[in-house]
Design a protein around this motif. Structure first.
Motif, PDB file in Angstrom:
ATOM      1  N   GLN A  45       3.541   5.637  17.547  1.00  0.00           N
ATOM      2  CA  GLN A  45       2.246   6.001  16.988  1.00  0.00           C
ATOM      3  C   GLN A  45       1.447   4.778  16.551  1.00  0.00           C
ATOM      4  O   GLN A  45       0.239   4.693  16.822  1.00  0.00           O
ATOM      5  CB  GLN A  45       2.443   6.943  15.790  1.00  0.00           C
ATOM      6  N   ALA A  46       2.110   3.828  15.887  1.00  0.00           N
ATOM      7  CA  ALA A  46       1.399   2.703  15.278  1.00  0.00           C
ATOM      8  C   ALA A  46       1.417   1.438  16.122  1.00  0.00           C
ATOM      9  O   ALA A  46       0.688   0.489  15.834  1.00  0.00           O
ATOM     10  CB  ALA A  46       1.997   2.408  13.900  1.00  0.00           C
ATOM     11  N   GLY A  47       2.274   1.403  17.152  1.00  0.00           N
ATOM     12  CA  GLY A  47       2.387   0.200  17.956  1.00  0.00           C
ATOM     13  C   GLY A  47       3.473  -0.717  17.431  1.00  0.00           C
ATOM     14  O   GLY A  47       3.941  -0.575  16.299  1.00  0.00           O
ATOM     15  N   ILE A  48       3.867  -1.680  18.267  1.00  0.00           N
ATOM     16  CA  ILE A  48       4.942  -2.601  17.906  1.00  0.00           C
ATOM     17  C   ILE A  48       4.339  -3.934  17.471  1.00  0.00           C
ATOM     18  O   ILE A  48       3.677  -4.611  18.274  1.00  0.00           O
ATOM     19  CB  ILE A  48       5.893  -2.829  19.094  1.00  0.00           C
ATOM     20  N   PRO A  49       4.535  -4.357  16.212  1.00  0.00           N
ATOM     21  CA  PRO A  49       4.022  -5.662  15.783  1.00  0.00           C
ATOM     22  C   PRO A  49       4.735  -6.792  16.515  1.00  0.00           C
ATOM     23  O   PRO A  49       5.947  -6.750  16.694  1.00  0.00           O
ATOM     24  CB  PRO A  49       4.313  -5.685  14.279  1.00  0.00           C
ATOM     25  N   GLN A  50       3.966  -7.796  16.932  1.00  0.00           N
ATOM     26  CA  GLN A  50       4.533  -8.924  17.667  1.00  0.00           C
ATOM     27  C   GLN A  50       4.720 -10.158  16.792  1.00  0.00           C
ATOM     28  O   GLN A  50       5.561 -11.011  17.086  1.00  0.00           O
ATOM     29  CB  GLN A  50       3.624  -9.279  18.855  1.00  0.00           C
ATOM     30  N   THR A  51       3.934 -10.276  15.729  1.00  0.00           N
ATOM     31  CA  THR A  51       4.026 -11.414  14.809  1.00  0.00           C
ATOM     32  C   THR A  51       3.929 -10.885  13.385  1.00  0.00           C
ATOM     33  O   THR A  51       3.442  -9.762  13.155  1.00  0.00           O
ATOM     34  CB  THR A  51       2.888 -12.423  15.045  1.00  0.00           C
ATOM     35  N   PRO A  52       4.350 -11.675  12.391  1.00  0.00           N
ATOM     36  CA  PRO A  52       4.222 -11.229  10.998  1.00  0.00           C
ATOM     37  C   PRO A  52       2.788 -10.886  10.604  1.00  0.00           C
ATOM     38  O   PRO A  52       2.576  -9.984   9.785  1.00  0.00           O
ATOM     39  CB  PRO A  52       4.756 -12.424  10.207  1.00  0.00           C
ATOM     40  N   ARG A  53       1.796 -11.570  11.183  1.00  0.00           N
ATOM     41  CA  ARG A  53       0.405 -11.249  10.857  1.00  0.00           C
ATOM     42  C   ARG A  53       0.045  -9.816  11.239  1.00  0.00           C
ATOM     43  O   ARG A  53      -0.787  -9.172  10.590  1.00  0.00           O
ATOM     44  CB  ARG A  53      -0.539 -12.232  11.549  1.00  0.00           C
ATOM     45  N   ASP A  54       0.682  -9.308  12.282  1.00  0.00           N
ATOM     46  CA  ASP A  54       0.407  -7.938  12.701  1.00  0.00           C
ATOM     47  C   ASP A  54       0.803  -6.917  11.643  1.00  0.00           C
ATOM     48  O   ASP A  54       0.324  -5.771  11.664  1.00  0.00           O
ATOM     49  CB  ASP A  54       1.155  -7.623  14.007  1.00  0.00           C
ATOM     50  N   LEU A  55       1.695  -7.316  10.741  1.00  0.00           N
ATOM     51  CA  LEU A  55       2.142  -6.381   9.705  1.00  0.00           C
ATOM     52  C   LEU A  55       1.006  -5.990   8.756  1.00  0.00           C
ATOM     53  O   LEU A  55       1.129  -4.992   8.036  1.00  0.00           O
ATOM     54  CB  LEU A  55       3.297  -7.000   8.914  1.00  0.00           C
ATOM     55  N   GLN A  56      -0.079  -6.757   8.735  1.00  0.00           N
ATOM     56  CA  GLN A  56      -1.238  -6.379   7.921  1.00  0.00           C
ATOM     57  C   GLN A  56      -1.817  -5.047   8.382  1.00  0.00           C
ATOM     58  O   GLN A  56      -2.515  -4.367   7.623  1.00  0.00           O
ATOM     59  CB  GLN A  56      -2.310  -7.474   8.006  1.00  0.00           C
ATOM     60  N   GLN A  57      -1.514  -4.645   9.621  1.00  0.00           N
ATOM     61  CA  GLN A  57      -2.032  -3.390  10.172  1.00  0.00           C
ATOM     62  C   GLN A  57      -0.977  -2.288  10.156  1.00  0.00           C
ATOM     63  O   GLN A  57      -1.186  -1.231  10.765  1.00  0.00           O
ATOM     64  CB  GLN A  57      -2.516  -3.622  11.609  1.00  0.00           C
ATOM     65  N   HIS A  58       0.131  -2.520   9.477  1.00  0.00           N
ATOM     66  CA  HIS A  58       1.229  -1.555   9.461  1.00  0.00           C
ATOM     67  C   HIS A  58       1.621  -1.200   8.027  1.00  0.00           C
ATOM     68  O   HIS A  58       1.181  -1.836   7.060  1.00  0.00           O
ATOM     69  CB  HIS A  58       2.449  -2.128  10.194  1.00  0.00           C
ATOM     70  N   GLN A  59       2.462  -0.189   7.888  1.00  0.00           N
ATOM     71  CA  GLN A  59       3.007   0.212   6.603  1.00  0.00           C
ATOM     72  C   GLN A  59       4.396  -0.401   6.441  1.00  0.00           C
ATOM     73  O   GLN A  59       5.301  -0.110   7.231  1.00  0.00           O
ATOM     74  CB  GLN A  59       3.107   1.733   6.510  1.00  0.00           C
ATOM     75  N   CYS A  60       4.566  -1.260   5.444  1.00  0.00           N
ATOM     76  CA  CYS A  60       5.844  -1.937   5.197  1.00  0.00           C
ATOM     77  C   CYS A  60       6.479  -1.331   3.953  1.00  0.00           C
ATOM     78  O   CYS A  60       5.943  -1.455   2.844  1.00  0.00           O
ATOM     79  CB  CYS A  60       5.632  -3.436   5.011  1.00  0.00           C
ATOM     80  N   LEU A  61       7.591  -0.675   4.116  1.00  0.00           N
ATOM     81  CA  LEU A  61       8.277  -0.042   2.991  1.00  0.00           C
ATOM     82  C   LEU A  61       8.750  -1.116   2.020  1.00  0.00           C
ATOM     83  O   LEU A  61       9.454  -2.048   2.401  1.00  0.00           O
ATOM     84  CB  LEU A  61       9.449   0.791   3.502  1.00  0.00           C
ATOM     85  N   GLY A  62       8.379  -0.974   0.749  1.00  0.00           N
ATOM     86  CA  GLY A  62       8.604  -2.051  -0.209  1.00  0.00           C
ATOM     87  C   GLY A  62       9.774  -1.810  -1.143  1.00  0.00           C
ATOM     88  O   GLY A  62       9.839  -0.777  -1.828  1.00  0.00           O
ATOM     89  N   PHE A  63      10.680  -2.783  -1.185  1.00  0.00           N
ATOM     90  CA  PHE A  63      11.794  -2.739  -2.130  1.00  0.00           C
ATOM     91  C   PHE A  63      11.366  -3.489  -3.382  1.00  0.00           C
ATOM     92  O   PHE A  63      11.184  -4.710  -3.372  1.00  0.00           O
ATOM     93  CB  PHE A  63      13.029  -3.386  -1.497  1.00  0.00           C
ATOM     94  N   THR A  64      11.176  -2.782  -4.478  1.00  0.00           N
ATOM     95  CA  THR A  64      10.565  -3.370  -5.669  1.00  0.00           C
ATOM     96  C   THR A  64      11.464  -4.335  -6.414  1.00  0.00           C
ATOM     97  O   THR A  64      10.996  -5.061  -7.287  1.00  0.00           O
ATOM     98  CB  THR A  64      10.103  -2.255  -6.632  1.00  0.00           C
ATOM     99  N   ASN A  65      12.755  -4.356  -6.095  1.00  0.00           N
ATOM    100  CA  ASN A  65      13.656  -5.280  -6.789  1.00  0.00           C
ATOM    101  C   ASN A  65      13.752  -6.636  -6.095  1.00  0.00           C
ATOM    102  O   ASN A  65      14.494  -7.492  -6.542  1.00  0.00           O
ATOM    103  CB  ASN A  65      15.057  -4.676  -6.899  1.00  0.00           C
ATOM    104  N   TRP A  66      13.034  -6.827  -4.995  1.00  0.00           N
ATOM    105  CA  TRP A  66      13.018  -8.147  -4.376  1.00  0.00           C
ATOM    106  C   TRP A  66      12.392  -9.162  -5.311  1.00  0.00           C
ATOM    107  O   TRP A  66      11.408  -8.874  -6.000  1.00  0.00           O
ATOM    108  CB  TRP A  66      12.199  -8.119  -3.096  1.00  0.00           C
ATOM    109  N   ARG A  67      12.938 -10.351  -5.278  1.00  0.00           N
ATOM    110  CA  ARG A  67      12.307 -11.465  -5.974  1.00  0.00           C
ATOM    111  C   ARG A  67      11.252 -12.086  -5.055  1.00  0.00           C
ATOM    112  O   ARG A  67      11.133 -11.742  -3.900  1.00  0.00           O
ATOM    113  CB  ARG A  67      13.360 -12.504  -6.386  1.00  0.00           C
ATOM    114  N   ASN A  68      10.531 -13.076  -5.580  1.00  0.00           N
ATOM    115  CA  ASN A  68       9.428 -13.665  -4.819  1.00  0.00           C
ATOM    116  C   ASN A  68       9.879 -14.417  -3.580  1.00  0.00           C
ATOM    117  O   ASN A  68       9.088 -14.655  -2.671  1.00  0.00           O
ATOM    118  CB  ASN A  68       8.620 -14.608  -5.721  1.00  0.00           C
ATOM    119  N   HIS A  69      11.173 -14.828  -3.531  1.00  0.00           N
ATOM    120  CA  HIS A  69      11.629 -15.637  -2.410  1.00  0.00           C
ATOM    121  C   HIS A  69      12.410 -14.820  -1.387  1.00  0.00           C
ATOM    122  O   HIS A  69      13.195 -15.369  -0.623  1.00  0.00           O
ATOM    123  CB  HIS A  69      12.496 -16.799  -2.916  1.00  0.00           C
ATOM    124  N   SER A  70      12.201 -13.524  -1.348  1.00  0.00           N
ATOM    125  CA  SER A  70      12.954 -12.714  -0.395  1.00  0.00           C
ATOM    126  C   SER A  70      12.093 -11.570   0.124  1.00  0.00           C
ATOM    127  O   SER A  70      11.058 -11.230  -0.438  1.00  0.00           O
ATOM    128  CB  SER A  70      14.233 -12.161  -1.037  1.00  0.00           C
TER     129      SER A  70
END
Length: 302
Positions: A174-199
């Motif tokens: 439905q949404a297409g396959i992202p080819q680079t990290p920049r493409d993720l700006q157009q996608h929904q990224c499920l967020g793990f809230t316990n990540w620190r800033n370096h992960s």
């Protein structure tokens, strides 16, 4: 009433901040906790704790006694560890600290297998997504993932935790396959809230020179919740490979952005420096290291 038992209960009261928490830890009644503390106070002829309906505080004598109790019990544990080594088989209580996701998803099955092999060892596995002071909170070992800061503890590297980025086939159709990290700006990224800033996604965002956070319709501090959302096609998930391997093998999730995955992160066991490492700890770490390397495939590659 055994004096050492009373010392252990007293330490638990101080560190947990309540009689109720100490009772839960030792699976005894609050009344029994009070008896242990009262027995120590009667023996010493001094008040150790001042209690109100809402809080309790150490007296000056109580603070000094608390520190001495911890030192005495550490010496007792060291003596027992020496006897355990001479006896040749592990025995006793092993207290382990780990993060919630790693403990529940990865560590718990390994602990169960260890208990089956070593029936005289008892394990208290405490899972928390916060910094744990190993000595002050009475743990034998803490399992930590990622690069370690300078520490006075012994750090034993157990394995490497590899990352994977996935989405369901339905989401990608439905949404297409992202080819680079920049493409993720157009996608929904499920967020793990316990990540620190370096992960996780935060690390990728930093690599994109501080671009705005990737869009997300669903954030959670629970890995299983995010995994369920990914399987339902809600968005893209980034997690340790060991957690998603079965879903990938079954075709329920599809790997993407393989060339842009963050580097593997080391898994360490941290434990206090002691003259003799208890056999229950050394055997557990050997058992855990082998199990983790088998899970990650390190043994087959070596």
């Amino acid at each position: 009433m055994d004096r050492f038992d009373s010392m252990q209960v007293f330490i638990a009261v101080v560190e947990a901040g309540s009689f109720t928490a100490a009772a839960d830890k030792f699976r005894i009644s609050q009344a029994m906790v009070s008896k242990h503390v009262n027995a120590l106070e009667q023996r010493l002829g001094a008040t150790l704790l001042t209690r109100t309906t809402r809080s309790l505080h150490l007296t000056e004598i109580g603070r000094n006694y608390y520190e001495n109790c911890k030192q005495i019990l550490r010496q007792v544990e060291a003596a027992e560890a020496g006897a355990e080594i001479l006896r040749g088989h592990p025995k006793g209580l092993l207290r382990i600290s780990a993060s919630s996701w790693f403990g529940a998803c990865i560590l718990a099955p390994i602990v169960a297998d260890y208990l089956l092999q070593y029936p005289e060892v008892n394990i208290d596995l405490a899972l928390a997504d916060r910094f744990v002071d190993i000595i002050d909170e009475g743990f034998d070992v803490a399992i930590r993932i990622g690069e370690l800061e300078d520490s006075s503890y012994i750090a034993r590297k157990l394995s490497m935790s590899e990352w994977v980025i996935c989405a369901s086939p339905a989401y990608l159709a439905q949404a297409g396959i992202p080819q680079t990290p920049r493409d993720l700006q157009q996608h929904q990224c499920l967020g793990f809230t316990n990540w620190r800033n370096h992960s996780g996604w935060r690390l990728m965002q930093k690599q994109l020179m501080g671009r705005s956070p990737f869009p997300s319709r669903f954030d959670s501090n629970n890995i299983q919740a995010l995994q369920a959302a990914a399987l339902k096609g809600i968005g893209i998930i980034m997690m340790p490979r060991a957690l998603l391997e079965e879903d990938i093998a079954a075709g329920k999730l599809t790997e993407i952005l393989q060339a842009h995955i963050p580097p593997p992160r080391p898994v360490h066991a941290l434990y206090p420096r002691e003259k003799q490492v208890p056999l229950k700890l050394s055997t557990f770490l050997d058992f855990l290291s082998l199990a983790l390397r088998q899970t990650s495939g390190e043994t087959s590659r070596s």
